[in-house]
Design a protein around this motif. Structure first.
Motif, PDB file in Angstrom:
ATOM      1  N   UNK A  52      10.833 -21.163 -34.280  1.00 39.32           N
ATOM      2  CA  UNK A  52       9.520 -21.748 -34.575  1.00 39.32           C
ATOM      3  C   UNK A  52       8.488 -21.103 -33.663  1.00 39.32           C
ATOM      4  N   UNK A  53       7.363 -20.665 -34.222  1.00 35.39           N
ATOM      5  CA  UNK A  53       6.255 -20.118 -33.438  1.00 35.39           C
ATOM      6  C   UNK A  53       5.468 -21.309 -32.906  1.00 35.39           C
ATOM      7  N   UNK A  54       5.406 -21.460 -31.594  1.00 32.84           N
ATOM      8  CA  UNK A  54       4.840 -22.664 -30.993  1.00 32.84           C
ATOM      9  C   UNK A  54       3.391 -22.503 -30.552  1.00 32.84           C
ATOM     10  N   UNK A  55       2.717 -21.506 -31.031  1.00 28.25           N
ATOM     11  CA  UNK A  55       1.320 -21.261 -30.685  1.00 28.25           C
ATOM     12  C   UNK A  55       0.594 -20.798 -31.946  1.00 28.25           C
ATOM     13  N   UNK A  56      -0.710 -20.950 -31.960  1.00 34.84           N
ATOM     14  CA  UNK A  56      -1.432 -20.424 -33.122  1.00 34.84           C
ATOM     15  C   UNK A  56      -1.604 -18.916 -33.034  1.00 34.84           C
ATOM     16  N   UNK A  57      -1.265 -18.335 -31.877  1.00 36.33           N
ATOM     17  CA  UNK A  57      -1.303 -16.875 -31.716  1.00 36.33           C
ATOM     18  C   UNK A  57       0.104 -16.363 -31.466  1.00 36.33           C
TER      19      UNK A  57
END
Length: 78
Positions: A52-57
């Motif tokens: 899971x990508x845990x940042x908007x960047x």
């Protein structure tokens, strides 16, 4: 996740795939790409669990390696 957009992070036969409701490549140079992700982003690969990508960047780095034959620094594609 059928409504998610897909982006191939590496053009090899052993690909990592970014899936998110929306994303935009906001910066790109020879060895990195920076993404702005809207919603929940995920990285898929057949050799490990879902990430899971845990940042908007999100920044994708391309590994560089020295080729002693050509004497050049080249992108590594494993």
């Amino acid at each position: 996740m059928s409504d998610y957009k897909e982006y191939c992070l590496e053009k090899t036969s052993n690909q990592h795939i970014l899936k998110a409701p929306g994303y935009k490549v906001i910066e790109k140079d020879g060895s990195t790409e920076t993404f702005k992700i809207s919603g929940d982003g995920f990285i898929f690969h057949n050799e490990h669990h879902l990430l899971r990508v845990e940042s908007e960047y999100f920044v994708k780095y391309i590994q560089q390696e020295y080729n002693p034959i050509t004497k050049l620094i080249e992108n590594a594609y494993d």
